[in-house]
Structure formats: C-alpha cells, structure tokens
Write a protein that holds these residues in place. Structure first.
Motif, PDB file in Angstrom:
ATOM      1  N   GLN A 362       0.824  -1.211   0.000  1.00 55.76           N
ATOM      2  CA  GLN A 362       0.000   0.000   0.000  1.00 55.76           C
ATOM      3  C   GLN A 362       0.862   1.266   0.000  1.00 55.76           C
ATOM      4  O   GLN A 362       1.921   1.313   0.629  1.00 55.76           O
ATOM      5  CB  GLN A 362      -0.924   0.018   1.216  1.00 55.76           C
ATOM      6  N   TRP A 363       0.389   2.286  -0.668  1.00 55.28           N
ATOM      7  CA  TRP A 363       1.089   3.571  -0.749  1.00 55.28           C
ATOM      8  C   TRP A 363       1.120   4.250   0.637  1.00 55.28           C
ATOM      9  O   TRP A 363       0.112   4.233   1.350  1.00 55.28           O
ATOM     10  CB  TRP A 363       0.369   4.467  -1.754  1.00 55.28           C
ATOM     11  N   LYS A 369       0.709  11.442  -3.886  1.00 55.62           N
ATOM     12  CA  LYS A 369       0.378  10.340  -4.783  1.00 55.62           C
ATOM     13  C   LYS A 369       0.299  10.833  -6.225  1.00 55.62           C
ATOM     14  O   LYS A 369      -0.285  11.890  -6.489  1.00 55.62           O
ATOM     15  CB  LYS A 369      -0.962   9.735  -4.354  1.00 55.62           C
ATOM     16  N   GLU A 419      -0.445  -1.425  -4.966  1.00 56.54           N
ATOM     17  CA  GLU A 419      -1.822  -0.929  -5.010  1.00 56.54           C
ATOM     18  C   GLU A 419      -1.908   0.523  -4.567  1.00 56.54           C
ATOM     19  O   GLU A 419      -1.036   1.020  -3.853  1.00 56.54           O
ATOM     20  CB  GLU A 419      -2.718  -1.767  -4.086  1.00 56.54           C
ATOM     21  N   ASN A 420      -2.975   1.170  -5.030  1.00 58.06           N
ATOM     22  CA  ASN A 420      -3.367   2.490  -4.518  1.00 58.06           C
ATOM     23  C   ASN A 420      -2.263   3.560  -4.652  1.00 58.06           C
ATOM     24  O   ASN A 420      -1.926   4.204  -3.661  1.00 58.06           O
ATOM     25  CB  ASN A 420      -3.812   2.358  -3.059  1.00 58.06           C
ATOM     26  N   PRO A 421      -1.718   3.814  -5.837  1.00 56.11           N
ATOM     27  CA  PRO A 421      -2.131   3.312  -7.158  1.00 56.11           C
ATOM     28  C   PRO A 421      -1.371   2.059  -7.566  1.00 56.11           C
ATOM     29  O   PRO A 421      -0.246   1.824  -7.134  1.00 56.11           O
ATOM     30  CB  PRO A 421      -1.768   4.473  -8.081  1.00 56.11           C
ATOM     31  N   SER A 422      -2.004   1.280  -8.428  1.00 59.44           N
ATOM     32  CA  SER A 422      -1.336   0.124  -9.018  1.00 59.44           C
ATOM     33  C   SER A 422      -0.596   0.558 -10.277  1.00 59.44           C
ATOM     34  O   SER A 422      -0.720   1.699 -10.729  1.00 59.44           O
ATOM     35  CB  SER A 422      -2.370  -0.951  -9.357  1.00 59.44           C
TER      36      SER A 422
END
Length: 448
Positions: A362-363, A369, A419-422
């Motif tokens: 996870q970010w 981001k 993920e988050n973002p992928s």
C-alpha cells in the motif's frame, strides 16, 4: 557419502530425534523455530526444543533436505544476531550492522553459508533474528574455535552464540550453543532438532513494515537519526527532509511516474514524454542527495531503504511545486523503492512473497500520490541484450537481476502487486515511437 546409506541416515535423524531429555532444554521452554533458505530458493523449517513440545507432531519427519545439510558428513553451525534490549529502531539498526559485519568476515572463510531466520511460533512482529547456517564439509577440528574467536570480537551486549549441530552416538541430532569465557569454550545450552510445520507466510513478513518498507516519513527518519554518529551524511539528508513541509498537495497538472527494470527504456520514455507534454522531468532519488548513494548503498538494508524512502519525500516536495505550473514526469518513485526492498528482504522464490493486498503493497499515507504509474516491461532476453548494448558499468541491481532469475521474477511480481495506485503495464519491446504512442494513449485514457 554413499547414496545407498542416505535413506537410513535420514530415518535415524527424523524418527529418533532427541529421545533422551536429560541434557536438553527444559520441557517447559517454548520451541525456537528456524527457517533456512536452501540453494534451490526454497525454505526448510525446524525447531529446537524437547521432543513432544514442538509445534508439529513428534512423529513427523524432519525435512530430508535439511537433515542432509545438518548431519554428517561435515558439520554445520548456526549463528543468529540477537536484538539488544531497547525501544524504537535502534536495536534493529545495531543488529543489521552486526549482521553485515559478520557476513563480510564469513565470506573470507571456507564455509558454505545460507540465510537463516529465527522466529517465534506466533509470527509476532519484532521477534525475527537474522543469521547464517554455516557448513564445514571437511569437519575441521579448528572450525568451532575459529568461529567463536570471530564472535568474540563482537560487542558483548550484541554478541551472538554459536550453534553446533551434532549427531551423537545414538544417532540423535542435537544443537549445542557455545560461547567464549576468556580462553575457554563453554557450552551454554543443548536442544533437540525437531520437525516443525512451515508457517503460512514467510517469517520476515511481520517485520517488513518500517524495517525495509516505511509507512511514513517519520519512520524512515527515525532510522537515519540512529546513524548520525557513524554516517555523517545521514544528518545532511535529515536536514534536507526537514526543510520540506509535511502537508503538501499536488497542483492541477498531471503527475505520471515511469517504473521498470534497468534497460527497459525508462530514460528514453521519460525524456520523450516530457517533451511531448511540455512537462518537468524529475528523478528519484533527487540530485540533492544522489552524491551520497554509494555511501548508503554500502549500508545494511534497513539504513539503505530509509535513505531511498526519504528521497521520495524530497521528490514529492518538488512535485507539489512543479505540478502547479506544468505536468510532471517522474523517473521512478515509491513503487521502485518498495519493490526492491521486498524482493531483497523476502528470501526464497516467488511463493514466499507477501500475498496480494498485503499492507506492505500500500502507498504511504503521507506521501504525495501520482495520477498514473506506468510499468515498462519486456522479455528477460531482450532486456539483457539492451544492457550489453549500453556498454555502461553495471550497477549492483543490474548484476543481480541478470545473474539471478528468481530475484528478477520477484521484482516483477512485486511491482504488479502494488496498489493504490497500481501499475499499468506497458510493453516496451517495440520501437521507441510505438512505446511513446502507447504511453500517451494511456495518459489520455486515464484523464477521461
């Protein structure tokens, strides 16, 4: 060793493990679990304790691959670096430095070595100790003394004990712990080698967050703050980070990150893309700390990854500023930092990586981001051809990726689990014009 006698020996090691208890660890002591990374990139597990107290059924068989590594001919030794008492990340930094120091010294010796992890049955965070399984094929009589002398040079508070695996006259496999007291070799413990079921996840997974993958800026800063006394550049990095505001926001223009292995065309794509979009091009780590990369690349993993993680926060500050005026293209960002950390720290093959949707993918919540992350991909063969065609000196990462196909596969898989973002995959095999057109189409689609 004659192959015909191997099955009989393995049965002895597996079925008669420590029937006698009088010299072994007390029956109420919890078992100590271990994992060894074998040459085929798999993990083998065992426990130390008293027969009948291990997590597995006492009728289980010890992994035959492991029995062959621990028993004769030859002799095997274990060495795990303990965590010194204390809170925060200080003990982990000290243990990592000790492990690296021992590794450099052990590499000069004649022993075969594999990564070894000691962990608790419950898989608690902070309980894993890192070390080595050492194998002396010739069972030289001076090996134990040489290894104890090496450990004697370590600071007393963090000094590891030396474990020695021994098959006694009754065919029982034991693990004896030795230490030096003055000039005397003293046995401080003896335990039985027991079979143990493999845990569902790799033993190091509970410790990944804030040891090699940092969930926020303060966690990475805490590591470098422990390094100021022995790495002068650590204070310089911290000073730069402290100049960056914690609360930042992206401007109205798009931020696109380009990720990928070395020689997949990141430089070409990022430069072409910045021209096409009239965008600012940034790199991670940024130029303000890139002169210290060699210094931190030679440090243990926890220190090296903290350095690169803080580099992302420095880049984020610049992204926030530039994205108010124009689009921003970033050559590598957090995904790259986390991916290489996970693939390096989690030993073994692909099957041992954290499962999809694990928190480690996870970010970070406090890191700016991007709008889009594109991952350039191509076949291993073509990537190697491009590396050879560049004629440049290979980095440590490039050498590892080329020589170790398992490591390369782990890096690729980890990228794809972010993920988050992928990451959106882009085939970078065609011509640079075709790749650029594909990238521009993905950016346009993402904006709709």
């Amino acid at each position: 060793m004659a192959l015909a006698g191997l099955p009989s020996l393995l049965r002895q090691l597996s079925r008669r493990l420590c029937a006698r208890r009088r010299t072994c660890t007390p029956a109420m002591a919890p078992p100590r679990c271990f994992a060894v990374e074998l040459p085929d990139s798999t993990l083998a597990h065992f426990a130390l304790g008293v027969q009948g107290t291990g997590p597995g059924d006492t009728g289980d068989l010890l992994d035959p691959r492991l029995a062959a590594q621990l028993g004769p001919p030859g002799r095997s030794y274990s060495l795990c670096v303990p965590l010194t008492p204390g809170g925060g990340c200080g003990p982990r930094v000290q243990a990592a430095r000790m492990l690296q120091r021992l590794l450099l010294q052990l590499c000069r010796g004649p022993w075969q070595q594999w990564r070894l992890f000691r962990y608790g049955p419950g898989g608690q965070a902070g309980a894993v100790q890192h070390g080595f399984l050492l194998r002396d094929p010739g069972d030289h009589p001076d090996t134990r003394g040489s290894l104890l002398e090496l450990l004697g040079s370590c600071p007393e508070a963090a000094r590891p004990h030396l474990g020695e695996f021994e098959l006694d006259a009754q065919g029982l496999l034991r693990h004896r712990l030795w230490t030096l007291q003055g000039d005397r070799q003293v046995q401080v413990d003896c335990a039985c080698v027991l079979p143990v079921p493999a845990p569902q996840l790799h033993p190091v997974l509970p410790d990944l967050l804030n040891s090699v993958v940092f969930t926020d800026r303060d966690a990475a800063k805490a590591v470098l703050e422990e390094c100021i006394t022995f790495i002068p550049e650590a204070q310089k990095v911290l000073d730069l980070v402290d100049q960056c505001p914690k609360q930042i926001q992206k401007g109205k223009f798009k931020v696109i990150v380009i990720e990928g292995l070395d020689a997949t065309g990141k430089t070409t794509v990022t430069q072409s893309l910045s021209k096409s979009l009239k965008a600012v091009l940034l790199q991670s780590p940024p130029s303000c700390i890139s002169q210290w990369r060699k210094t931190f690349d030679n440090q243990p993993t926890i220190i090296r990854r903290a350095f690169y993680s803080l580099g992302n926060y420095l880049v984020a500050s610049k992204i926030a500023e530039e994205s108010t005026k124009s689009p921003v293209i970033v050559d590598r960002y957090w995904h790259s930092t986390a991916t290489y950390a996970i693939a390096t720290e989690v030993s073994g093959g692909l099957q041992y990586l954290p499962p999809a949707h694990h928190p480690v993918y996870q970010w970070p919540g406090d890191l700016l981001k991007p709008d889009l992350v594109l991952l350039l991909t191509m076949s291993p063969e073509e990537r190697v051809q491009r590396l050879q065609g560049r004629g440049l000196e290979k980095t440590k990462e490039e050498t590892e990726l080329e020589a170790n196909s398992v490591f390369r596969q782990k890096v690729e898989m980890t990228y794809q689990r972010m993920e988050n973002p992928s990451c959106l995959l882009v085939d970078a095999s065609p011509s640079k014009e075709v790749v650029l057109e594909t990238v521009l189409q993905l950016i346009q689609s993402a904006g709709q």
